[in-house]
Design a protein around this motif. Structure first.
Motif, PDB file in Angstrom:
ATOM      1  N   ARG A  44      53.218  12.850  18.916  1.00 31.79           N
ATOM      2  CA  ARG A  44      53.754  11.826  19.802  1.00 31.79           C
ATOM      3  C   ARG A  44      52.918  11.720  21.086  1.00 31.79           C
ATOM      4  N   ALA A  45      52.591  12.859  21.682  1.00 32.44           N
ATOM      5  CA  ALA A  45      51.777  12.823  22.900  1.00 32.44           C
ATOM      6  C   ALA A  45      50.373  12.282  22.611  1.00 32.44           C
ATOM      7  N   TRP A  46      49.782  12.688  21.478  1.00 30.40           N
ATOM      8  CA  TRP A  46      48.424  12.221  21.144  1.00 30.40           C
ATOM      9  C   TRP A  46      48.393  10.721  20.876  1.00 30.40           C
ATOM     10  N   SER A  47      49.365  10.227  20.110  1.00 27.35           N
ATOM     11  CA  SER A  47      49.385   8.795  19.800  1.00 27.35           C
ATOM     12  C   SER A  47      49.627   7.962  21.053  1.00 27.35           C
ATOM     13  N   TYR A  48      50.444   8.471  21.981  1.00 30.18           N
ATOM     14  CA  TYR A  48      50.666   7.745  23.237  1.00 30.18           C
ATOM     15  C   TYR A  48      49.356   7.689  24.034  1.00 30.18           C
TER      16      TYR A  48
ATOM     17  N   ARG B  77      53.743   6.143  17.433  1.00 26.79           N
ATOM     18  CA  ARG B  77      54.424   6.907  18.477  1.00 26.79           C
ATOM     19  C   ARG B  77      55.937   6.755  18.359  1.00 26.79           C
ATOM     20  N   GLN B  78      56.402   5.554  18.082  1.00 27.80           N
ATOM     21  CA  GLN B  78      57.838   5.341  17.920  1.00 27.80           C
ATOM     22  C   GLN B  78      58.378   6.087  16.711  1.00 27.80           C
ATOM     23  N   TYR B  79      57.577   6.123  15.649  1.00 26.05           N
ATOM     24  CA  TYR B  79      58.001   6.892  14.478  1.00 26.05           C
ATOM     25  C   TYR B  79      58.116   8.373  14.828  1.00 26.05           C
ATOM     26  N   CYS B  80      57.163   8.888  15.589  1.00 33.06           N
ATOM     27  CA  CYS B  80      57.213  10.308  15.973  1.00 33.06           C
ATOM     28  C   CYS B  80      58.450  10.603  16.822  1.00 33.06           C
ATOM     29  N   SER B  81      58.826   9.692  17.696  1.00 33.48           N
ATOM     30  CA  SER B  81      60.027   9.894  18.513  1.00 33.48           C
ATOM     31  C   SER B  81      61.269   9.952  17.642  1.00 33.48           C
ATOM     32  N   ARG B  82      61.363   9.050  16.676  1.00 38.14           N
ATOM     33  CA  ARG B  82      62.523   9.063  15.775  1.00 38.14           C
ATOM     34  C   ARG B  82      62.530  10.320  14.923  1.00 38.14           C
ATOM     35  N   ARG B  83      61.348  10.742  14.492  1.00 33.90           N
ATOM     36  CA  ARG B  83      61.280  11.944  13.665  1.00 33.90           C
ATOM     37  C   ARG B  83      61.694  13.179  14.465  1.00 33.90           C
ATOM     38  N   ILE B  84      61.293  13.256  15.706  1.00 31.94           N
ATOM     39  CA  ILE B  84      61.690  14.380  16.564  1.00 31.94           C
ATOM     40  C   ILE B  84      63.199  14.407  16.743  1.00 31.94           C
ATOM     41  N   TYR B  85      63.804  13.264  16.965  1.00 26.41           N
ATOM     42  CA  TYR B  85      65.261  13.195  17.144  1.00 26.41           C
ATOM     43  C   TYR B  85      65.978  13.670  15.883  1.00 26.41           C
ATOM     44  N   ARG B  86      65.520  13.220  14.711  1.00 30.82           N
ATOM     45  CA  ARG B  86      66.171  13.617  13.460  1.00 30.82           C
ATOM     46  C   ARG B  86      66.005  15.121  13.204  1.00 30.82           C
ATOM     47  N   LEU B  87      64.829  15.645  13.485  1.00 31.06           N
ATOM     48  CA  LEU B  87      64.631  17.079  13.271  1.00 31.06           C
ATOM     49  C   LEU B  87      65.490  17.922  14.223  1.00 31.06           C
TER      50      LEU B  87
END
Length: 596
Positions: free
Chosen positions: A101-105, A53-63
């Motif tokens: 991100r929502a699914w992993s959370y 989930r943390q990786y998905c948050s960082r990936r969303i920010y970078r995109l």
């Protein structure tokens, strides 16, 4: 110059007209391979949903930074992606990252919901959020010309998977089954048309979907079904990557076994009905019955020996746990009442002993089944030494069954397993003879073949007393006939080989004598025409040893006992003394002595 510029103007504007006529490029995004790679690299290999989930948050920010699609700098202004501003595949990747991100959370909260039930509400909210993002993504890609055909199918299958996951968690089994079926069809089609590198990923997802579908179908049928079906689903889930499904199935299996444990209050065996009071023993017996059903079903298909051996090991482990629990109860009951036991407690001990014999009988019979499979495999490889060991193990197992108290009281079963012990004893003797025959020990092999014939006769007489409808009596009688014919054939072959070997050895010995003879008379009956220069007899004749004059030794002289001559020796001594005295008188008279 102006005319040249005017004539050049249309030439400059022509590429722009071509660009306007050129259709826009379609976006390409292989969702499933991308998602699986990200999950494996960022925590889900070890079921670490928080890290993913943390990786998905960082990936969303970078995109968002790269696409200049942030939600405002100082004040939140939501940027909605539409067909007008989606120009790159990274826009689609951004929406997939929002879903992930929502699914992993939600999966992270599911793991913690056992300890804190209120987190289940939060978990369902996050899964609904993931389904909402997935719906928006599918609606966006449904616009004609935006994505290529495979990307559209990928996103549709991904959306069906997310929806099915939400319905699965809210226990809407019918809706979950419909969405899983749609996702399965889509992933099968994509996997059949994609390259080989990604085909295994789609096959794995299809296997996971099938496990989910089986559980949904089972749940629609009710919780009072056979737990063996759930066991199959659980094994399929463990083979894949559905750890969450495996946990759900484990709880369902436990619930089903708990319900059935309450109904399994007694066992029926050998015409007797005995109650089972220990809950742990009940649960073990239910699990053992489920394993036995799986074993019988797999044996009927006649393949998958490795899987069968694994099931047998699991069955033996379960029966061992039941025996341990039962033994503890018997010890507590025996030691807790002191020296004298009441009639009620004695009956309880008798019932526990009967249940123990039942479990031991099941374990030993299944052990013989497992060993029979190993015997069949060893016979195909012609391994006499291994077959001797296996038949010896079978004989000991059959004797152990006969020694059970409950079996000993049942004449029919006791007679059958006694005959079975003799059956394997016969085969053990036969394969010992075979091992000696291979080692060219003909005398030992022939003696063991004779002993095998005796054992065959004894085993056949015992089987004739058993009920023909009992188990496999007819098959075992046919096996004894086959081994008897093999023994007779081997005996004839070995006896003929012995005769030929003896004749060859005699001819070789006589040939050696004829070759070493110096004359023809030394080897009568073996005249070699090729060596006709040998003389008939040796001349001059050879010297021969003759016996000398015999010498006689008087060996009896030392043992002769002569008579005693002591009396004669004393008389001779007295005469000598008188003679001496007369001589002295004569001398004294000579020298002038007195005269009478």
């Amino acid at each position: 110059a102006m005319s040249e510029e005017a004539s050049a103007a249309p030439a400059v504007q022509e590429p722009k007209e071509k660009d306007a006529e050129k259709p826009p490029l379609q976006l390409v995004l292989h969702v499933h391979p991308m998602v699986m790679a990200a999950q494996r690299q960022h925590g889900l290999r070890h079921n670490d949903y928080q890290r993913y989930r943390q990786y998905c948050s960082r990936r969303i920010y970078r995109l968002r930074k790269a696409l200049h699609c942030t939600n405002g700098k100082y004040h939140f202004v939501k940027r909605v992606l539409t067909t007008d501003n989606v120009t790159q595949a990274k826009h689609l990747e951004l929406m997939v990252a929002l879903v992930e991100r929502a699914w992993s959370y939600g999966m992270e909260l599911k793991e913690a919901s056992d300890a804190e039930p209120r987190k289940k509400i939060h978990m369902l909210a996050r899964l609904r959020k993931a389904a909402k993002h997935a719906d928006e993504l599918q609606q966006l890609c449904a616009h004609p010309g935006l994505c290529d055909a495979r990307t559209e199918l990928e996103i549709k299958a991904y959306t069906e998977w997310i929806r099915a996951t939400l319905d699965f968690e809210v226990q809407d089994w019918k809706g979950a089954l419909e969405h899983f079926q749609s996702a399965q069809v889509l992933y099968e089609n994509i996997g059949a048309k994609c390259d080989k590198d990604h085909a295994s990923l789609y096959e794995q997802r299809v296997d996971d979907i099938q496990a989910n579908m089986q559980f949904c179908a089972y749940s629609l049928g009710g919780r009072n079904q056979d737990p063996a079906d759930l066991q199959k689903i659980q094994e399929a889930a463990r083979a894949g990557t559905l750890s969450q499904l495996a946990a759900t199935i484990e709880s369902a299996v436990a619930h089903t076994q708990q319900v059935q444990t309450e109904t399994l209050s007694e066992i029926k065996w050998l015409g007797a009905t005995v109650p089972v009071r220990n809950d742990k023993v009940r649960a073990c017996l239910l699990r053992a019955q489920a394993k036995e059903q799986q074993i019988d079903a797999l044996r009927a298909r006649e393949h998958g020996q490795n899987e069968l051996f694994r099931l047998y090991d699991e069955l033996f482990s379960i029966l061992g746990d039941a025996l341990t629990s039962l033994r503890d109860d018997m010890q507590k009951l025996a030691t807790g009442q002191g020296q004298a036991l009441s009639q009620k407690h004695e009956q309880q001990l008798v019932n526990m002993g009967f249940v123990r014999d039942y479990i031991n009988h099941t374990r030993l019979v299944r052990t013989m089944e497992r060993t029979n499979m190993m015997i069949v495999r060893a016979e195909s490889g012609d391994k006499a030494g291994e077959l001797v060991h296996l038949h010896d193990s079978q004989m000991q197992t059959a004797n152990d069954i006969v020694n059970l108290d409950a079996v000993r009281d049942n004449a029919a079963m006791c007679a059958y397993f006694t005959s079975l012990a003799l059956f394997h004893k016969t085969f053990r003797c036969f394969f010992v003879a075979e091992s000696h025959r291979v080692q060219n020990k003909s005398r030992e092999a022939l003696a063991l073949y004779d002993r095998t014939i005796e054992y065959v006769a004894v085993a056949q007489s015992h089987f004739s007393q058993c009920d023909p409808a009992t188990r496999n009596v007819q098959e075992q009688m046919e096996a004894l006939e086959r081994v008897l014919s093999r023994v007779r054939g081997q005996k004839i072959v070995m006896q003929a080989a012995q005769v030929l070997q003896k004749a060859d050895s005699d001819d070789a010995a006589q040939a050696d004598v004829a070759a070493s003879a110096a004359t023809v008379s030394d080897a009568p009956g073996h005249y070699d025409t090729e060596t006709g220069d040998k003389p008939l007899v040796a001349f001059p004749p050879d010297f021969q040893a003759v016996p000398c004059k015999p010498l006689f030794f008087d060996l009896a002289f030392n043992n002769v006992k002569y008579p005693s001559l002591a009396e004669r020796t004393e008389q001779k001594r007295g005469g000598a003394v008188g003679a001496v005295g007369g001589l002295l008188k004569g001398i004294s008279s000579f020298w002038g002595g007195s005269k009478a």
